[in-house]
Design a protein around this motif. Sequence first.
Motif, mmCIF file in Angstrom:
data_model
loop_
_atom_site.group_PDB
_atom_site.id
_atom_site.type_symbol
_atom_site.label_atom_id
_atom_site.label_comp_id
_atom_site.label_asym_id
_atom_site.label_seq_id
_atom_site.Cartn_x
_atom_site.Cartn_y
_atom_site.Cartn_z
ATOM 1 N N ALA A 121 -5.052 -5.534 3.011
ATOM 2 C CA ALA A 121 -4.991 -4.995 1.650
ATOM 3 C C ALA A 121 -5.127 -6.268 0.933
ATOM 4 N N VAL A 139 0.899 -1.121 -0.113
ATOM 5 C CA VAL A 139 0.006 -0.050 -0.054
ATOM 6 C C VAL A 139 0.864 1.231 0.144
ATOM 7 N N ARG A 195 -5.272 -2.242 -2.749
ATOM 8 C CA ARG A 195 -4.028 -1.810 -3.169
ATOM 9 C C ARG A 195 -4.090 -0.817 -4.419
#
Length: 232
Positions: free
Chosen positions: A42, A9, A47
Amino acid sequence: MIYKTLNGVKTYAPQSRKELIDYAFQNKAILVAINAEKILHATDESRDIINRNLGYPDGIGAVWALQKKGCKDVVKIPGCELWLDIVKHYFQNKTFYLVGGKEAIIQQTVKQLQQEFPGINIVNYRNGYVKTEAEKQALITDITEKKPDVVFVAMGSPKQELLMEEIQQQHPALYQGLGGSFDVYTGNVERAPKWWVDNNMEWTYRLLKQPSRIKRQKHLVRFFVNLHLKKY
Protein backbone atom coordinates in the motif's frame (compact mmCIF):
# COMPACT_ATOMS: atom_id res chain seq x y z
CA MET A 1 -21.20 -3.77 7.78
CA ILE A 2 -18.00 -3.38 9.75
CA TYR A 3 -14.52 -2.69 8.43
CA LYS A 4 -10.96 -2.81 9.71
CA THR A 5 -7.85 -0.91 8.71
CA LEU A 6 -5.03 -3.16 7.42
CA ASN A 7 -1.73 -1.31 6.94
CA GLY A 8 -3.83 1.79 6.44
CA VAL A 9 -6.14 0.07 3.93
CA LYS A 10 -9.83 0.29 4.89
CA THR A 11 -11.20 -3.22 4.28
CA TYR A 12 -14.80 -4.26 4.87
CA ALA A 13 -15.58 -7.63 6.42
CA PRO A 14 -18.77 -9.04 4.83
CA GLN A 15 -20.21 -12.25 6.22
CA SER A 16 -21.77 -13.15 2.88
CA ARG A 17 -21.74 -12.10 -0.74
CA LYS A 18 -25.33 -10.94 -0.47
CA GLU A 19 -24.45 -8.62 2.40
CA LEU A 20 -21.68 -7.03 0.33
CA ILE A 21 -23.80 -6.69 -2.82
CA ASP A 22 -26.78 -5.23 -0.93
CA TYR A 23 -24.50 -2.75 0.83
CA ALA A 24 -22.88 -1.73 -2.46
CA PHE A 25 -26.25 -1.14 -4.13
CA GLN A 26 -27.56 0.84 -1.16
CA ASN A 27 -24.52 3.10 -1.14
CA LYS A 28 -23.92 3.21 -4.92
CA ALA A 29 -20.38 2.17 -4.13
CA ILE A 30 -17.26 1.41 -6.12
CA LEU A 31 -16.15 -2.13 -5.24
CA VAL A 32 -12.39 -2.57 -4.96
CA ALA A 33 -10.78 -6.00 -4.50
CA ILE A 34 -8.30 -6.28 -1.60
CA ASN A 35 -5.64 -8.97 -1.38
CA ALA A 36 -2.35 -9.51 0.45
CA GLU A 37 -0.34 -7.62 -2.16
CA LYS A 38 -2.51 -4.51 -1.96
CA ILE A 39 -2.18 -4.52 1.83
CA LEU A 40 1.56 -5.18 1.85
CA HIS A 41 2.48 -2.73 -0.92
CA ALA A 42 0.00 0.00 0.00
CA THR A 43 1.11 3.53 -0.88
CA ASP A 44 -0.44 6.84 0.10
CA GLU A 45 -2.09 6.97 -3.34
CA SER A 46 -3.44 3.41 -3.30
CA ARG A 47 -4.71 3.80 0.27
CA ASP A 48 -6.54 6.99 -0.62
CA ILE A 49 -8.20 5.36 -3.64
CA ILE A 50 -9.31 2.29 -1.69
CA ASN A 51 -10.38 4.22 1.41
CA ARG A 52 -12.67 6.47 -0.63
CA ASN A 53 -14.50 3.39 -1.85
CA LEU A 54 -15.61 -0.10 -0.77
CA GLY A 55 -12.68 -2.45 -0.34
CA TYR A 56 -13.63 -6.10 0.11
CA PRO A 57 -11.56 -9.28 0.82
CA ASP A 58 -10.82 -10.74 -2.61
CA GLY A 59 -7.94 -12.93 -1.38
CA ILE A 60 -7.36 -15.27 1.54
CA GLY A 61 -4.60 -13.02 2.87
CA ALA A 62 -7.09 -10.20 3.40
CA VAL A 63 -9.48 -12.65 5.10
CA TRP A 64 -6.79 -13.86 7.51
CA ALA A 65 -5.82 -10.27 8.32
CA LEU A 66 -9.45 -9.40 9.06
CA GLN A 67 -9.80 -12.51 11.22
CA LYS A 68 -6.72 -11.43 13.18
CA LYS A 69 -8.59 -8.17 13.81
CA GLY A 70 -11.55 -10.07 15.27
CA CYS A 71 -13.80 -10.50 12.22
CA LYS A 72 -14.29 -14.24 12.69
CA ASP A 73 -17.14 -14.74 10.20
CA VAL A 74 -15.68 -12.80 7.26
CA VAL A 75 -15.76 -14.61 3.91
CA LYS A 76 -13.44 -14.47 0.89
CA ILE A 77 -15.20 -13.06 -2.17
CA PRO A 78 -13.15 -13.37 -5.38
CA GLY A 79 -13.89 -10.46 -7.67
CA CYS A 80 -13.98 -12.74 -10.73
CA GLU A 81 -16.97 -14.47 -9.09
CA LEU A 82 -18.59 -11.45 -7.47
CA TRP A 83 -19.45 -9.63 -10.70
CA LEU A 84 -21.16 -12.75 -12.03
CA ASP A 85 -23.11 -13.07 -8.77
CA ILE A 86 -24.36 -9.52 -9.31
CA VAL A 87 -25.37 -10.37 -12.88
CA LYS A 88 -27.00 -13.65 -11.85
CA HIS A 89 -29.19 -12.10 -9.17
CA TYR A 90 -30.04 -8.83 -10.87
CA PHE A 91 -29.99 -9.34 -14.64
CA GLN A 92 -33.78 -9.42 -14.81
CA ASN A 93 -34.31 -5.98 -13.26
CA LYS A 94 -31.03 -4.04 -13.53
CA THR A 95 -29.19 -2.54 -16.48
CA PHE A 96 -25.47 -3.01 -17.16
CA TYR A 97 -22.59 -1.24 -18.90
CA LEU A 98 -19.28 -3.03 -19.55
CA VAL A 99 -15.87 -1.47 -20.16
CA GLY A 100 -12.59 -3.32 -20.57
CA GLY A 101 -10.43 -5.85 -22.33
CA LYS A 102 -9.45 -6.11 -25.97
CA GLU A 103 -12.20 -5.63 -28.55
CA ALA A 104 -12.47 -9.37 -29.23
CA ILE A 105 -12.67 -10.10 -25.49
CA ILE A 106 -15.42 -7.59 -24.73
CA GLN A 107 -17.41 -8.78 -27.73
CA GLN A 108 -17.10 -12.39 -26.55
CA THR A 109 -17.98 -11.41 -22.98
CA VAL A 110 -21.19 -9.68 -24.04
CA LYS A 111 -22.16 -12.59 -26.28
CA GLN A 112 -21.63 -15.13 -23.48
CA LEU A 113 -23.57 -13.04 -20.97
CA GLN A 114 -26.50 -12.78 -23.40
CA GLN A 115 -26.45 -16.55 -23.88
CA GLU A 116 -26.09 -17.38 -20.19
CA PHE A 117 -28.55 -14.75 -18.94
CA PRO A 118 -31.31 -14.42 -21.56
CA GLY A 119 -32.88 -10.99 -21.49
CA ILE A 120 -29.96 -9.27 -19.77
CA ASN A 121 -30.06 -5.55 -20.52
CA ILE A 122 -26.54 -4.43 -21.46
CA VAL A 123 -27.13 -0.83 -22.46
CA ASN A 124 -23.69 -0.52 -24.05
CA TYR A 125 -20.08 -1.68 -23.86
CA ARG A 126 -16.63 -0.86 -25.17
CA ASN A 127 -13.04 -2.13 -24.96
CA GLY A 128 -10.64 -0.94 -22.30
CA TYR A 129 -8.34 1.06 -24.55
CA VAL A 130 -9.51 4.54 -23.67
CA LYS A 131 -6.50 6.39 -25.04
CA THR A 132 -7.50 10.05 -25.26
CA GLU A 133 -9.33 12.59 -23.15
CA ALA A 134 -11.94 12.84 -25.89
CA GLU A 135 -12.58 9.09 -25.76
CA LYS A 136 -12.90 9.22 -21.98
CA GLN A 137 -15.34 12.13 -22.09
CA ALA A 138 -17.39 10.34 -24.76
CA LEU A 139 -17.57 7.27 -22.51
CA ILE A 140 -18.63 9.34 -19.50
CA THR A 141 -21.28 11.10 -21.58
CA ASP A 142 -22.63 7.81 -22.92
CA ILE A 143 -22.87 6.27 -19.45
CA THR A 144 -24.51 9.41 -18.07
CA GLU A 145 -27.11 9.34 -20.86
CA LYS A 146 -27.83 5.60 -20.66
CA LYS A 147 -27.95 5.55 -16.82
CA PRO A 148 -26.99 1.89 -16.15
CA ASP A 149 -27.56 0.50 -12.66
CA VAL A 150 -24.25 -1.38 -12.73
CA VAL A 151 -20.96 -0.53 -14.42
CA PHE A 152 -18.15 -3.08 -14.70
CA VAL A 153 -14.69 -1.76 -15.60
CA ALA A 154 -11.89 -4.24 -16.38
CA MET A 155 -8.70 -2.26 -16.87
CA GLY A 156 -6.43 -3.04 -13.91
CA SER A 157 -5.63 -0.94 -10.83
CA PRO A 158 -5.43 1.95 -10.22
CA LYS A 159 -6.55 3.00 -13.72
CA GLN A 160 -9.97 1.38 -13.41
CA GLU A 161 -10.67 2.87 -9.98
CA LEU A 162 -9.70 6.40 -11.07
CA LEU A 163 -11.91 6.10 -14.14
CA MET A 164 -14.86 4.75 -12.13
CA GLU A 165 -14.54 7.61 -9.65
CA GLU A 166 -14.61 10.16 -12.45
CA ILE A 167 -17.66 8.54 -14.06
CA GLN A 168 -19.45 8.22 -10.74
CA GLN A 169 -19.29 11.97 -10.22
CA GLN A 170 -21.60 12.27 -13.23
CA HIS A 171 -23.63 9.08 -12.77
CA PRO A 172 -24.01 7.41 -9.34
CA ALA A 173 -24.38 3.63 -9.66
CA LEU A 174 -22.80 0.41 -8.43
CA TYR A 175 -19.31 0.10 -9.94
CA GLN A 176 -16.88 -2.81 -9.77
CA GLY A 177 -13.29 -2.99 -10.97
CA LEU A 178 -12.62 -6.36 -12.58
CA GLY A 179 -8.98 -6.46 -13.66
CA GLY A 180 -8.69 -9.46 -15.97
CA SER A 181 -12.05 -11.04 -15.15
CA PHE A 182 -13.40 -10.79 -18.71
CA ASP A 183 -10.42 -12.85 -19.89
CA VAL A 184 -11.16 -15.49 -17.24
CA TYR A 185 -14.89 -15.53 -18.00
CA THR A 186 -14.32 -16.07 -21.71
CA GLY A 187 -11.72 -18.79 -21.13
CA ASN A 188 -8.84 -16.80 -22.58
CA VAL A 189 -7.05 -16.93 -19.22
CA GLU A 190 -7.19 -20.11 -17.14
CA ARG A 191 -8.22 -19.91 -13.51
CA ALA A 192 -7.13 -22.51 -10.97
CA PRO A 193 -9.36 -25.62 -10.77
CA LYS A 194 -12.08 -25.66 -8.12
CA TRP A 195 -10.14 -27.79 -5.59
CA TRP A 196 -7.27 -25.29 -5.47
CA VAL A 197 -9.70 -22.37 -5.13
CA ASP A 198 -11.78 -24.06 -2.42
CA ASN A 199 -8.66 -24.86 -0.39
CA ASN A 200 -7.28 -21.32 -0.63
CA MET A 201 -4.33 -22.49 -2.74
CA GLU A 202 -5.05 -20.62 -5.95
CA TRP A 203 -1.76 -18.74 -5.59
CA THR A 204 0.11 -22.07 -5.37
CA TYR A 205 -1.50 -23.31 -8.58
CA ARG A 206 -0.55 -20.09 -10.37
CA LEU A 207 3.03 -20.46 -9.15
CA LEU A 208 3.25 -24.05 -10.38
CA LYS A 209 1.87 -23.05 -13.77
CA GLN A 210 4.04 -19.94 -13.99
CA PRO A 211 7.26 -20.27 -11.91
CA SER A 212 8.34 -16.75 -12.87
CA ARG A 213 5.69 -15.49 -10.44
CA ILE A 214 8.06 -16.40 -7.58
CA LYS A 215 9.57 -12.91 -7.80
CA ARG A 216 6.13 -11.47 -7.10
CA GLN A 217 4.91 -14.03 -4.62
CA LYS A 218 8.02 -14.11 -2.43
CA HIS A 219 6.78 -10.85 -0.97
CA LEU A 220 3.80 -12.75 0.42
CA VAL A 221 6.14 -14.41 2.90
CA ARG A 222 6.78 -10.97 4.40
CA PHE A 223 3.03 -10.35 4.49
CA PHE A 224 2.39 -13.53 6.49
CA VAL A 225 5.29 -12.77 8.87
CA ASN A 226 3.87 -9.29 9.47
CA LEU A 227 0.44 -10.82 9.95
CA HIS A 228 1.79 -13.26 12.55
CA LEU A 229 3.53 -10.39 14.34
CA LYS A 230 0.24 -8.46 14.32
CA LYS A 231 1.69 -5.50 12.43
CA TYR A 232 -1.55 -4.91 10.55
